[in-house]
Enzyme design. Structure first.
Site, mmCIF file in Angstrom:
data_model
loop_
_atom_site.group_PDB
_atom_site.id
_atom_site.type_symbol
_atom_site.label_atom_id
_atom_site.label_comp_id
_atom_site.label_asym_id
_atom_site.label_seq_id
_atom_site.Cartn_x
_atom_site.Cartn_y
_atom_site.Cartn_z
ATOM 1 N N SER A 58 56.771 9.987 -7.337
ATOM 2 C CA SER A 58 55.788 11.078 -7.355
ATOM 3 C C SER A 58 55.067 11.072 -6.021
ATOM 4 O O SER A 58 55.007 10.048 -5.335
ATOM 5 C CB SER A 58 54.770 10.848 -8.466
ATOM 6 N N ASP A 59 54.512 12.199 -5.644
ATOM 7 C CA ASP A 59 53.574 12.166 -4.538
ATOM 8 C C ASP A 59 52.353 11.375 -5.032
ATOM 9 O O ASP A 59 52.191 11.132 -6.226
ATOM 10 C CB ASP A 59 53.202 13.586 -4.083
ATOM 11 N N CYS A 60 51.514 10.936 -4.073
ATOM 12 C CA CYS A 60 50.547 9.913 -4.444
ATOM 13 C C CYS A 60 49.437 10.441 -5.338
ATOM 14 O O CYS A 60 48.720 11.361 -4.971
ATOM 15 C CB CYS A 60 50.051 9.216 -3.188
#
Ligand SMILES: *[C@@H]1O[C@H](CO)[C@@H](O)[C@H](O)[C@H]1NC(C)=O
Ligand SMILES: *[C@@H]1O[C@H](CO)[C@@H](O)[C@H](O)[C@H]1NC(C)=O
Ligand SMILES: *[C@@H]1O[C@H](CO)[C@@H](O)[C@H](O)[C@H]1NC(C)=O
Ligand SMILES: *[C@@H]1O[C@H](CO)[C@@H](O)[C@H](O)[C@H]1NC(C)=O
Ligand SMILES: *[C@@H]1O[C@H](CO)[C@@H](O)[C@H](O)[C@H]1NC(C)=O
Ligand SMILES: *[C@@H]1O[C@H](CO)[C@@H](O)[C@H](O)[C@H]1NC(C)=O
Ligand SMILES: *[C@@H]1O[C@H](CO)[C@@H](O)[C@H](O)[C@H]1NC(C)=O
Length: 817
Positions: A331-333
């Protein structure tokens, strides 16, 4: 939840990066199965390099407790001491050189790494012709990422980096205001797709021919790429070894940071099936299929209401099942947290964790999965078998990187070290890359190149004239060195007068303009290095205007008025700037765009101004006028809408005025190119099995065209092009072949689109022939409203070049009807 919360999270991460520098990376080993471990561990199958990687991975995962497994689902994965499994920081950056990130530190033997130009400039070299993909030769873009991955390996050996890099950024640069457009290869799906797949291959693939003999001999069966493939059901091609692992991001339709109160964490991108297939997803498909990327990252935004990280259709159906992704999805952060806290898509943290894992996500950048994974299992929302799948995807990539192959000195690339970072070769390559990308946009009366002897006294001004870190753009590390424009030009002239002209990029007051005008009035020529920097465009920051900030225009015009010699304007920026005033001002004789040219950018610029290099870069994006800022940035439609006055986006759809166009770029010489041969009629073979793409029914007739995946894919014809250099100077020309679909098409297709390109170098007064293979079904099909593809019968036009076009019509016919 308020947007500020996530901005805070973002900054906290950056803060953590600094903290990581000091204590995390050093210390414990980054490799598993080393000779320091107990014999009982070394006897376990996962440490046995004679066993296929899939089996070793299954063995490793099977030895973990549920608690240990859950702890591995986040970017900062802890060590498992009892099995000698080292900790792994998944988050490392290497967009244009090894860069600041939680897994990378510049405190250690390596105090810097080569900082190449931002991808937007590297892409504008267009020097990644199709042959790089089939491996006949090593092209330019193959070489830059090879250097980056070599430095990444060397830093890993020094304990200063891990091997999982979260680059490239291959979102389509759809809107000029986007703060992260600088990270991408531009607005064209073909260019971006080729950039993506060549970057991935060069970063990941192990090539013995590379800088070659220095690497140790292959060991064991694992070193034979692709022959390792096992028939293990879940992961047939899991065995290919990796030099480094890279990540195609951000999947998908992500290109808004913060516009008109809508930030990326809350943005719901409404995307048609047609645009998703025709534009947004194309680079990702290429990254996975042609590049064989070992990772993807899902984005912050939602697509048509569903967070991309919880989208089974995108992650599992499309990326894994259709494209064949072999690797892990991160996932993006903090994107997992957003799913329940920001957009209320999932009712609880446990639901968010369960939904993303079941959608196909393997890694949570952040901590939500570690914090709520156990309760999600306890509440029956997700099963351990789903977590096992995620761990298999994660550990198989670490395994392919050689992390469990024993002592580092026995590993491939184990001999790389300090000498391989910031080497002379890499520093020169950084200058070369910038030199190949820089775009010449205006050159009245051929004032450029400057003749060395004629310019005794040069005036240099502008807020980027002595730029250092601004040359790097974002996602940078510590460069090996800087060669600023000032320093680059000093190597060519005896007397260089310098006045910054503005205090900074925002250029709020005009107090320094007078001094700049004064040096201009006494010099033989003037160079003004203007533009923008990360204070105007960056992650979380989109622009609201395309004009130069503050008093920059006034500086440029005043200096131009006072100057007695030629005036050259240099724009340093990622996104396009509306410089119409300079384009039409006869007192400004030359204009160059240098992107963010990296650590050696000033040298490359000076080399071009003084004719040591002949510019050959081409704009990879449309330069829109300021009026484009009236368009809603969140409107994801690529196509114009005549009833609402929406102008469409990119050269493929936009019909409005431009300041400069996609593909623009001049040279110090003149080229003439023509299509010398191409068929005017092309018969697509029709076989018994031929079926309509849509209904797969061999007895029914297809309405207007067809796409037969069985035969159409291999049908091809050749377009031959002749190009000649008509000047006295050697130079590079980029041949760009576009197609224009038939008028009576299927609706919503592009005005024209790039189908092939090749950059060639030609000596003075020489010419050459270049062949392009056109695969009609691949290159000339149109995407229909429902997202399926069709090769429309009728007359397609092939167009060579973006200006002074040469065109040729080809009719497609079939005996199917
Ligand atoms: C490693 O695996 C191979 C193949 O299964 C086996 O022959 C060998 O004995 C194993 N080595 C060790 C050290 O267990
Ligand atoms: C977990 O596994 C059980 C048994 O196979 C199955 O019935 C159940 O639906 C699964 N739960 C989830 C959330 O997948
Ligand atoms: C230009 O920048 C370099 C690097 O920061 C600095 O050392 C130098 O003093 C600057 N030159 C001038 C004239 O400001
Ligand atoms: C530059 O000169 C032109 C023509 O003399 C004048 O109209 C214009 O105002 C001047 N611009 C600046 C910024 O001095
Ligand atoms: C085009 O604009 C009209 C008028 O604003 C709108 O009703 C329509 O939905 C738009 N079409 C698309 C495809 O967005
Ligand atoms: C194929 O199309 C024909 C004619 O339209 C129709 O009769 C037949 O049922 C279709 N077959 C299938 C398998 O859809
Ligand atoms: C492409 O890049 C390579 C590597 O830098 C260079 O040798 C070659 O000349 C370039 N090709 C053209 C046509 O500029």
């Amino acid at each position: 939840m308020a947007a500020w919360r996530y901005l805070a999270v973002f900054f906290v991460f950056h803060h953590i990066i600094q903290i990581f520098q000091t204590f995390v990376v050093h210390g414990t080993a980054l490799h598993g199965c080393g000779s320091d471990l107990d014999a009982s561990i070394l006897a376990m199958p996962f440490c046995n390099i004679s066993i296929p990687i899939a089996d070793r991975t299954l063995d490793l995962v099977s030895r973990l407790t549920l608690q240990e497994k859950i702890a591995q689902l986040v970017n900062t994965a802890p060590e498992v001491t009892r099995l000698g499994i080292p900790r792994h920081e998944w988050w490392n950056e290497a967009l244009h050189g090894v860069a600041y990130s939680p897994g990378v530190t510049f405190t250690g033997p390596a105090s810097g790494a080569t900082s190449f130009p931002q991808p937007i400039l590297t892409a504008s070299s267009f020097n990644m012709t199709l042959w790089t993909l089939v491996g006949q030769a090593r092209g330019f873009l193959i070489r830059v990422p090879q250097a980056i991955s070599t430095e990444g390996r060397a830093m890993y050996n020094l304990g200063q980096s891990h091997l999982t890099f979260w680059a490239p950024n291959i979102n389509i640069f759809r809107d000029p205001r986007w703060g992260r457009g600088q990270e991408t290869p531009g607005e064209d799906p073909l260019l971006t797709s080729i950039y993506a797949s060549t970057f991935v291959r060069a970063m990941q693939e192990i090539r013995y021919s590379d800088e070659g003999s220095r690497y140790k001999a292959p060991f064991g069966v694992q070193m034979v790429p692709s022959e390792l493939d096992t028939t293990e059901e879940r992961s047939p091609a899991v065995g290919r070894m990796l030099k480094t692992s890279v990540c195609c991001k951000h999947f998908t339709a992500y290109d808004v940071e913060n516009w008109d109160g809508i930030d990326r964490y809350h943005f719901n991108a409404e995307v048609s099936d047609q645009d998703l297939e025709d534009t947004y997803n194309r680079p990702f498909q290429s990254c996975v299929q042609e590049g064989q990327a070992s990772s993807m990252m899902c984005s912050y935004n939602r697509v048509n209401g569903v967070p991309t990280c919880a989208n089974y259709n995108l992650l599992t159906e499309t990326a894994r099942n259709t494209w064949g992704l072999n690797g892990y999805i991160t996932s993006d952060c903090d994107a997992v947290e957003l799913i329940y806290s920001a957009v209320n898509y999932a009712p609880s943290a446990e639901d968010a964790v369960a939904e993303v894992l079941m959608a196909g996500l393997d890694l949570n950048c952040g901590s939500t999965a570690a914090n709520f994974g156990q309760s999600a299992v306890d509440q029956g929302k997700v099963n351990e078998s789903t977590i096992d799948r995620a761990l298999f995807d994660l550990f198989s990539v670490r395994m392919r990187l050689g992390e469990f192959d024993g002592d580092p000195e026995n590993q491939i690339y184990g001999s790389l070290g300090l000498d391989d970072i910031c080497s002379q070769y890499h520093k020169e390559l950084a200058i070369e890359a910038a030199g190949q990308g820089i775009v010449l946009l205006k050159n009245d009366n051929n004032v450029l190149p400057f003749l060395r002897g004629h310019i005794q006294k040069l005036a240099l001004t502008g807020p980027n004239a002595n730029a250092t870190s601004s040359m790097l753009g974002n996602y940078a590390g510590v460069p090996c060195e800087y060669i600023t424009p000032l320093q680059g030009l000093q190597t060519y002239v005896d007397l260089l007068l310098y006045e910054p002209g503005c205090w900074d990029i925002s250029c709020q007051d005009g107090g320094l303009i007078g001094a700049a005008a004064a040096i201009a009035s006494s010099a033989d020529a003037v160079v003004i290095v203007a533009g923008i920097d990360q204070t105007q465009e960056q992650e979380t920051l989109d622009r609201t205007s395309l004009l130069l900030p503050g008093q920059q225009q006034s500086l440029i015009e005043t200096v131009a008025n006072s100057s007695k010699g030629p005036v050259i304007l240099v724009i340093m920026s990622g996104g396009a700037v509306d410089i119409s005033f300079a384009k039409f001002n006869p007192q400004i004789h030359g204009i160059l765009w240098v992107g963010y040219p990296g650590q050696g950018g000033g040298q490359a610029l000076a080399d071009i101004l003084f004719g040591h290099r002949n510019p050959g870069g081409r704009l990879p994006v449309t330069w829109y006028p300021e009026s484009f800022t009236q368009v809603s940035m969140t409107d994801m439609n690529m196509k114009p809408n005549t009833s609402s006055g929406y102008p469409g986006r990119s050269y493929r759809f936009y019909t409005g005025e431009t300041v400069y166009s996609f593909g623009d770029g001049l040279s110090y010489t003149n080229f003439l190119s023509t299509i010398t041969s191409a068929p005017s009629r092309f018969l697509i073979p029709s076989l018994e099995q031929q079926r309509c793409y849509h209904n797969f029914n061999s007895t029914s007739k297809c309405p207007k065209g067809f796409q037969n995946e069985l035969t159409c894919d291999t049908a091809s014809f050749e377009v031959r092009v002749s190009v000649s250099n008509q000047g006295v100077r050697r130079g590079s020309e980029t041949l760009m072949l576009y197609s224009v679909p038939p008028k009576s098409g299927i609706g919503g297709e592009p005005l024209k689109q790039l189908i092939a390109f090749q950059r060639v170098s030609l000596d003075a007064y020489s010419s050459m022939d270049v062949g392009f293979e056109v695969l009609p079904c691949k290159h000339l099909s149109s995407v229909k409203y429902d997202g399926t593809k069709e090769l429309v019968e009728g007359t397609h036009t092939l167009v060579l070049g973006s200006k002074d076009e040469v065109s040729h019509a080809v009719s497609f016919v079939t005996n199917f009807f």
